[in-house]
Design a protein around this motif. Sequence first.
Motif, short mmCIF file in Angstrom:
data_model
loop_
_atom_site.label_atom_id
_atom_site.label_comp_id
_atom_site.label_asym_id
_atom_site.label_seq_id
_atom_site.Cartn_x
_atom_site.Cartn_y
_atom_site.Cartn_z
N LEU A 242 0.83 -1.21 0.00
CA LEU A 242 0.00 0.00 0.00
C LEU A 242 0.87 1.26 0.00
O LEU A 242 0.58 2.22 -0.72
N ILE A 258 -3.82 -4.81 0.59
CA ILE A 258 -4.74 -4.20 1.57
C ILE A 258 -6.00 -3.71 0.88
O ILE A 258 -7.13 -3.96 1.35
N VAL A 259 -5.85 -3.04 -0.23
CA VAL A 259 -7.03 -2.55 -0.97
C VAL A 259 -7.83 -3.74 -1.51
O VAL A 259 -9.07 -3.69 -1.55
N GLU A 262 -10.00 -4.91 1.33
CA GLU A 262 -11.07 -3.95 1.63
C GLU A 262 -12.18 -3.99 0.58
O GLU A 262 -13.38 -3.99 0.92
N LEU A 266 -16.05 -5.26 1.21
CA LEU A 266 -17.20 -4.40 0.89
C LEU A 266 -18.16 -5.11 -0.07
O LEU A 266 -19.38 -4.92 0.00
N VAL A 289 3.75 -11.84 2.03
CA VAL A 289 2.61 -10.98 1.68
C VAL A 289 1.30 -11.74 1.89
O VAL A 289 0.32 -11.18 2.41
N GLU A 292 0.57 -11.93 5.62
CA GLU A 292 0.16 -10.62 6.14
C GLU A 292 -1.24 -10.25 5.66
O GLU A 292 -2.02 -9.64 6.40
N ARG A 295 -3.73 -11.98 7.71
CA ARG A 295 -3.83 -11.32 9.02
C ARG A 295 -4.64 -10.03 8.90
O ARG A 295 -5.47 -9.74 9.77
N TYR A 296 -4.43 -9.27 7.84
CA TYR A 296 -5.19 -8.02 7.67
C TYR A 296 -6.68 -8.34 7.52
O TYR A 296 -7.53 -7.65 8.08
N ILE A 299 -7.97 -9.00 10.96
CA ILE A 299 -8.10 -7.77 11.75
C ILE A 299 -9.36 -7.00 11.36
O ILE A 299 -10.05 -6.44 12.21
N THR A 300 -9.64 -6.97 10.07
CA THR A 300 -10.70 -6.10 9.56
C THR A 300 -12.03 -6.82 9.36
O THR A 300 -13.00 -6.19 8.94
N HIS B 22 -12.90 4.23 6.54
CA HIS B 22 -13.08 5.05 5.34
C HIS B 22 -13.83 6.35 5.63
O HIS B 22 -13.36 7.42 5.26
N TYR B 55 -7.86 1.47 15.03
CA TYR B 55 -7.80 0.84 13.70
C TYR B 55 -7.60 1.93 12.66
O TYR B 55 -8.08 3.05 12.83
N SER B 58 -7.01 1.73 4.73
CA SER B 58 -6.13 2.24 3.67
C SER B 58 -6.38 3.72 3.42
O SER B 58 -5.44 4.47 3.14
N VAL B 86 -2.46 -3.55 17.19
CA VAL B 86 -3.12 -3.85 15.92
C VAL B 86 -2.75 -2.82 14.84
O VAL B 86 -2.47 -3.17 13.70
N GLU B 89 0.63 -3.49 13.60
CA GLU B 89 0.59 -4.57 12.61
C GLU B 89 0.19 -4.04 11.24
O GLU B 89 0.78 -4.41 10.22
N ILE B 93 2.11 -4.29 7.69
CA ILE B 93 1.56 -4.94 6.50
C ILE B 93 1.53 -3.97 5.31
O ILE B 93 1.80 -4.35 4.18
N ALA B 94 1.22 -2.71 5.60
CA ALA B 94 1.14 -1.70 4.54
C ALA B 94 2.51 -1.11 4.20
O ALA B 94 2.61 -0.31 3.29
N ARG B 95 3.55 -1.55 4.94
CA ARG B 95 4.92 -1.03 4.78
C ARG B 95 4.99 0.46 5.10
O ARG B 95 5.83 1.17 4.54
N PHE B 96 4.10 0.94 5.96
CA PHE B 96 4.13 2.36 6.31
C PHE B 96 5.26 2.69 7.26
O PHE B 96 5.61 3.86 7.41
#
Lengths: 319, 126
Positions: A242, A258-259, A262, A266, A289, A292, A295-296, A299-300, B22, B55, B58, B86, B89, B93-96
Motif C-alpha cells: 500500500l 490491503i485494498v 477492503e 465491501l 505478503v 500478512e 492477518r489483515y 483484523i478487519t 473510510h 484501527y 487504507s 493492531v 501490525e 503490513i502496509a509497509r508504512f
Amino acid sequence: MRRIRFWGTRGSLPVALTASGVREKLIKALRAASGRTFASDDALHAFVDGLGLPVSGSYGGHTSCVEIETGGPEYVLCDLGTGVRPFGQKAMARHGPASPQTYHVFMSHVHWDHIMGFPFFTPAYIAGNRIRIYGGHAMLEEAFRRQQAAPSFPVDFAALSADIEFVHLEPGRQYDIAGLQVRLMLQRHSGDSYGYRFTGGDRTVIYTTDSEHKLEDPAETASYVDFFRDADVVIFDAMFSLSDAISVKADWGHSSNIVGVELCQLAAARQLCLFHHEPIHGDDAIARVLTETRRYEEITRTGKPLLVTAAYDGLEIEL
Amino acid sequence: MQFSSQRLADVVVAVPAGQIDHPNAERLEQALAPILDATSMGSSALVLDFSRVEYISSMGLRVLLMAAKQLRAQNARIAVAALQPVVKEIFGIARFNHVLEVFPDVRAALAQLSEEALAAYDARAT
C-alpha cells in the motif's frame, strides 16, 4: 464454471528460478528433514507438502494467463502472457493437431507482459483452430500484429494458420460467450485496462489485473464494489505494498493486498486471490505478503471470513 | 473519531482517537488541514499521537501519507507515535513503517524532532 487454472501469475516480466534459488530450497528442505526417515513415497510426499510452497515449489515466473474451465467444450482464457505457452502445449498434447479447438481469450489490456506469450501459442499456428480475442481496446488487433512484425519476431502474424478474430467489447453490456455471462469494466491503468466479471451457473469469477484502485472517489469505489459483488473468486492485482502504491509508485497502475481485502469485504466476495506478483519478489516475499494479507483480513473482518490465497503457476481453484 | 491537538514549542502534537476507517479518514483529513500549513503555523513538525487509535484503513493511511507529503514540501517533519499493537501490525503490513517515522511514544518522537518541544513536554509532565 468448474475451476480456475493459473498458467502465469507474475506481473510485468517473466522471472526464472535460479540455480542459487534451487540450492537455497534444497538446503532448507534437507535441514527440515535432518534425522528423519521416510517409510514410503507417500510419507516423503507428505513431508514435502508440509514444507510449504516457498520451499517445496515456487510461485513461478510466467506472466499473466488464467484458464477458466467452464465445463463446456471450448477453452476460456484471460490474457496471453508467457503462461499461454505451457497451456498451448498441454492443449496440443491433449487434442493433437488434427482435432480443432476453440479458444476464447479475454484481454485485460495489451501491454507487453499480457501479449508476449501469443507468438509461442502453438494452436495459433494450426489451421482449423478458432481463436477469438476479446477486449475493450480499439488497438487490440494492431498490438498483436505489431509484436510479431519484423524485426521483433521472425514469424509474421499473417503466417498464423488458425482462424483468429478480434472482437471489441464495451463496458456496460453483458455478453454470452462460451456459456458464460461476461461483463467488463474500465480500470485505471496506463493506456486503460479492463476487468472482467464471468458468471456461469451459480458461480462468479472476477479477473481484475493491472488496475489501480485508489478508493479516493466514493462513487468509483462503489462501482467496483458492485462489479465484485458476491463473487466466488476475485483474481486481484496486488503487485505493490500500500505504501508504494500511494507514494513512489502512485499512478503506475497497480494495487495492493490491503485494498484487495477492503474491496472484497465491501463486496462480500468469498475469496481473494492475490495475482500479478511483483517480479522482484522471491517466493519467501510472496509467501510473507500472503500471510500478512490473511492477518489483515482477520483484523478487519466484520462478517463472513474472506478466504485469501496467492496465485501460483499451476494453482487450481475449484468453483 | 475524536481529534484534539496542542502545540509544544515548535511542534504540534495531534491526538486522533477511535477508528480511522473510510468515513473517518475524511474527518481526519479535515481536522489535519489547518495544521498542515506549517509555515503559517510556525511549526517545524507534526507528531501524531496514535495511542487512542484502534484501527486505520487504507484511506486513513492515505491521509497520513498526503499529510507527510505536504509537510515535507515545507521542510517540516511528521512522526507517528504510540501505535496500538493492531495498528502497528497494519503499519507493517502496509509497509508504512518504511515511509513514516514511527516512535514508541510521544516523548521519544519529540526527542528526535525538537529539544524545545521535548522540554515543554517534560515541563508539563512534572
